[in-house]
Scaffold this motif. Structure first.
Motif, PDB file in Angstrom:
ATOM      1  N   VAL A  50       0.854  -1.175   0.000  1.00 46.39           N
ATOM      2  CA  VAL A  50       0.000   0.000   0.000  1.00 46.39           C
ATOM      3  C   VAL A  50       0.897   1.234   0.000  1.00 46.39           C
ATOM      4  O   VAL A  50       1.975   1.220   0.593  1.00 46.39           O
ATOM      5  N   TYR A  51       0.455   2.262  -0.696  1.00 45.99           N
ATOM      6  CA  TYR A  51       1.230   3.476  -0.855  1.00 45.99           C
ATOM      7  C   TYR A  51       0.438   4.673  -0.320  1.00 45.99           C
ATOM      8  O   TYR A  51      -0.790   4.679  -0.345  1.00 45.99           O
ATOM      9  N   LEU A  52       1.179   5.686   0.103  1.00 53.30           N
ATOM     10  CA  LEU A  52       0.557   6.953   0.476  1.00 53.30           C
ATOM     11  C   LEU A  52       1.354   8.062  -0.194  1.00 53.30           C
ATOM     12  O   LEU A  52       2.499   8.338   0.190  1.00 53.30           O
ATOM     13  N   GLN A  53       0.777   8.645  -1.226  1.00 54.95           N
ATOM     14  CA  GLN A  53       1.390   9.778  -1.901  1.00 54.95           C
ATOM     15  C   GLN A  53       0.953  11.043  -1.181  1.00 54.95           C
ATOM     16  O   GLN A  53      -0.249  11.318  -1.082  1.00 54.95           O
ATOM     17  N   MET A  54       1.916  11.791  -0.677  1.00 55.56           N
ATOM     18  CA  MET A  54       1.626  12.992   0.105  1.00 55.56           C
ATOM     19  C   MET A  54       2.165  14.209  -0.635  1.00 55.56           C
ATOM     20  O   MET A  54       3.382  14.325  -0.831  1.00 55.56           O
ATOM     21  N   ASN A  55       1.266  15.078  -1.047  1.00 56.84           N
ATOM     22  CA  ASN A  55       1.639  16.297  -1.765  1.00 56.84           C
ATOM     23  C   ASN A  55       1.302  17.522  -0.936  1.00 56.84           C
ATOM     24  O   ASN A  55       0.478  17.458  -0.028  1.00 56.84           O
TER      25      ASN A  55
END
Length: 117
Positions: free
Chosen positions: A78-83
């Motif tokens: 699982v990934y969490l892209q944080m912008n």
């Protein structure tokens, strides 16, 4: 047993981006939900984002439109892209998995995210 290993934390300036990854191994069948929680100094642990095996997502209001959670079932990751990170996003981020019935929680070791102003 399920083992969760996080990676991708670090130090970033406000407005920057980071991507967290969480790889699951072990007895991973029937993992239903995976997600990310965070714990900041002096605060309670809070849900950041979760995703079901079917792809349904849920986000904390504070990260909606900035963070995106995704899941690769083939890679059990699982990934969490944080912008557009903000200083208030500074915390230790923990990967979580729910498995079985009744569901049991599994946690990763945590990865530090620090956002400087």
């Amino acid at each position: 047993q399920v083992q969760l290993v996080e990676s991708g934390g670090g130090l970033v300036q406000a407005g920057g981006s980071l991507r967290l990854s969480c790889a699951a191994s072990g007895s991973i069948s029937s993992i239903s939900v995976m997600g990310w929680y965070r714990l900041a100094p002096g605060k309670e642990r809070e849900l950041v984002a979760v995703i079901t095996k079917g792809g349904t997502t849920n986000y904390a209001d504070s990260v909606k439109s900035r963070f995106t959670i995704s899941r690769d079932n083939a890679k059990n990751t699982v990934y969490l892209q944080m912008n557009n990170l903000k200083p208030e996003d500074t915390a230790v981020y923990y990967c979580n998995a729910l498995k079985g019935s009744p569901p049991r929680n599994y946690w990763g070791q945590g990865t530090q995210v620090t956002v400087s102003s």
